[in-house]
Motif scaffolding. Sequence first.
Motif, PDB file in Angstrom:
ATOM      1  N   PRO A  14       0.805  -1.225   0.000  1.00  0.00           N
ATOM      2  CA  PRO A  14       0.000   0.000   0.000  1.00  0.00           C
ATOM      3  C   PRO A  14       0.838   1.275   0.000  1.00  0.00           C
ATOM      4  O   PRO A  14       0.388   2.309  -0.479  1.00  0.00           O
ATOM      5  CB  PRO A  14      -0.840  -0.128   1.266  1.00  0.00           C
ATOM      6  CG  PRO A  14      -0.127  -1.095   2.127  1.00  0.00           C
ATOM      7  CD  PRO A  14       0.644  -2.007   1.216  1.00  0.00           C
ATOM      8  N   GLU A  15       2.052   1.194   0.491  1.00  0.00           N
ATOM      9  CA  GLU A  15       2.920   2.370   0.508  1.00  0.00           C
ATOM     10  C   GLU A  15       3.288   2.789  -0.920  1.00  0.00           C
ATOM     11  O   GLU A  15       3.371   3.973  -1.228  1.00  0.00           O
ATOM     12  CB  GLU A  15       4.187   2.060   1.318  1.00  0.00           C
ATOM     13  CG  GLU A  15       5.087   3.246   1.519  1.00  0.00           C
ATOM     14  CD  GLU A  15       6.281   2.917   2.393  1.00  0.00           C
ATOM     15  OE1 GLU A  15       6.668   3.800   3.172  1.00  0.00           O
ATOM     16  OE2 GLU A  15       6.822   1.802   2.306  1.00  0.00           O
ATOM     17  N   GLN A  16       3.498   1.818  -1.793  1.00  0.00           N
ATOM     18  CA  GLN A  16       3.853   2.084  -3.184  1.00  0.00           C
ATOM     19  C   GLN A  16       2.646   1.976  -4.116  1.00  0.00           C
ATOM     20  O   GLN A  16       2.789   2.097  -5.331  1.00  0.00           O
ATOM     21  CB  GLN A  16       4.926   1.089  -3.644  1.00  0.00           C
ATOM     22  CG  GLN A  16       6.189   1.126  -2.822  1.00  0.00           C
ATOM     23  CD  GLN A  16       6.905   2.451  -2.908  1.00  0.00           C
ATOM     24  OE1 GLN A  16       6.961   3.077  -3.957  1.00  0.00           O
ATOM     25  NE2 GLN A  16       7.442   2.900  -1.787  1.00  0.00           N
ATOM     26  N   LYS A  61      -3.824   2.269   7.182  1.00  0.00           N
ATOM     27  CA  LYS A  61      -4.773   3.104   6.447  1.00  0.00           C
ATOM     28  C   LYS A  61      -5.548   2.276   5.415  1.00  0.00           C
ATOM     29  O   LYS A  61      -6.762   2.382   5.312  1.00  0.00           O
ATOM     30  CB  LYS A  61      -4.032   4.253   5.759  1.00  0.00           C
ATOM     31  CG  LYS A  61      -4.929   5.221   5.046  1.00  0.00           C
ATOM     32  CD  LYS A  61      -4.127   6.368   4.442  1.00  0.00           C
ATOM     33  CE  LYS A  61      -5.037   7.313   3.696  1.00  0.00           C
ATOM     34  NZ  LYS A  61      -4.279   8.397   3.070  1.00  0.00           N
ATOM     35  N   ARG A  62      -4.836   1.451   4.655  1.00  0.00           N
ATOM     36  CA  ARG A  62      -5.466   0.637   3.602  1.00  0.00           C
ATOM     37  C   ARG A  62      -6.470  -0.362   4.160  1.00  0.00           C
ATOM     38  O   ARG A  62      -7.504  -0.608   3.556  1.00  0.00           O
ATOM     39  CB  ARG A  62      -4.394  -0.115   2.824  1.00  0.00           C
ATOM     40  CG  ARG A  62      -4.930  -1.087   1.799  1.00  0.00           C
ATOM     41  CD  ARG A  62      -4.301  -0.794   0.474  1.00  0.00           C
ATOM     42  NE  ARG A  62      -4.364  -1.815  -0.517  1.00  0.00           N
ATOM     43  CZ  ARG A  62      -5.424  -2.045  -1.279  1.00  0.00           C
ATOM     44  NH1 ARG A  62      -6.511  -1.383  -1.096  1.00  0.00           N
ATOM     45  NH2 ARG A  62      -5.384  -2.960  -2.207  1.00  0.00           N
ATOM     46  N   ASN A  63      -6.156  -0.942   5.322  1.00  0.00           N
ATOM     47  CA  ASN A  63      -6.996  -1.990   5.896  1.00  0.00           C
ATOM     48  C   ASN A  63      -7.915  -1.507   7.017  1.00  0.00           C
ATOM     49  O   ASN A  63      -8.712  -2.283   7.527  1.00  0.00           O
ATOM     50  CB  ASN A  63      -6.125  -3.148   6.403  1.00  0.00           C
ATOM     51  CG  ASN A  63      -5.426  -3.872   5.282  1.00  0.00           C
ATOM     52  OD1 ASN A  63      -6.038  -4.612   4.533  1.00  0.00           O
ATOM     53  ND2 ASN A  63      -4.125  -3.639   5.149  1.00  0.00           N
ATOM     54  N   ASP A  73      -0.326 -11.466   6.561  1.00  0.00           N
ATOM     55  CA  ASP A  73      -1.421 -11.775   5.633  1.00  0.00           C
ATOM     56  C   ASP A  73      -2.189 -10.532   5.183  1.00  0.00           C
ATOM     57  O   ASP A  73      -3.061 -10.634   4.324  1.00  0.00           O
ATOM     58  CB  ASP A  73      -2.359 -12.835   6.202  1.00  0.00           C
ATOM     59  CG  ASP A  73      -3.153 -12.362   7.399  1.00  0.00           C
ATOM     60  OD1 ASP A  73      -2.706 -11.440   8.104  1.00  0.00           O
ATOM     61  OD2 ASP A  73      -4.236 -12.927   7.639  1.00  0.00           O
ATOM     62  N   LYS A  74      -1.868  -9.372   5.708  1.00  0.00           N
ATOM     63  CA  LYS A  74      -2.455  -8.122   5.213  1.00  0.00           C
ATOM     64  C   LYS A  74      -1.788  -7.675   3.919  1.00  0.00           C
ATOM     65  O   LYS A  74      -2.341  -6.868   3.175  1.00  0.00           O
ATOM     66  CB  LYS A  74      -2.338  -6.995   6.250  1.00  0.00           C
ATOM     67  CG  LYS A  74      -3.023  -7.277   7.565  1.00  0.00           C
ATOM     68  CD  LYS A  74      -4.513  -7.379   7.400  1.00  0.00           C
ATOM     69  CE  LYS A  74      -5.173  -7.592   8.752  1.00  0.00           C
ATOM     70  NZ  LYS A  74      -6.360  -8.394   8.700  1.00  0.00           N
TER      71      LYS A  74
END
Length: 136
Positions: A14-16, A61-63, A73-74
Amino acid sequence: MINKIQSVYILENPEQNMIKFATDYQLRYGNIIKEVFGVACIEDLSLMIQFNRSFQESICKRNGISEKKITIDKIIRIATKKELLQLKTELIEKMGRFSQGNVSISRPFDTEIILQDGIFKWDEKNSSYIPVTQSA
């Protein structure tokens, strides 16, 4: 010799803002971990989750979770049929830009694969994976 059916994983950074699909083999022997996360192996991902603050924040943030709920597993898990269909849609759109008319997709993984939803086999006619029916 019996061939092992490959699982298909989804890797999310999610960072990239990066999402990639990979098989068991690619996770073990390929450079997919380095390509998606910038580290050499899955063991290094655990350290990244533990110590890289911006990476932690992007996962949270994404999850929609707290730091205490972050697990491997995220960011790496077995893909679902729905996610694989999203990949198919993206491939069709990408190929559609370069061709006119019907677009046929070549098989992206092995003939038979394992997803969260079960075992699937490649259907050449529909350029898609279809569920394998279990017979008793």
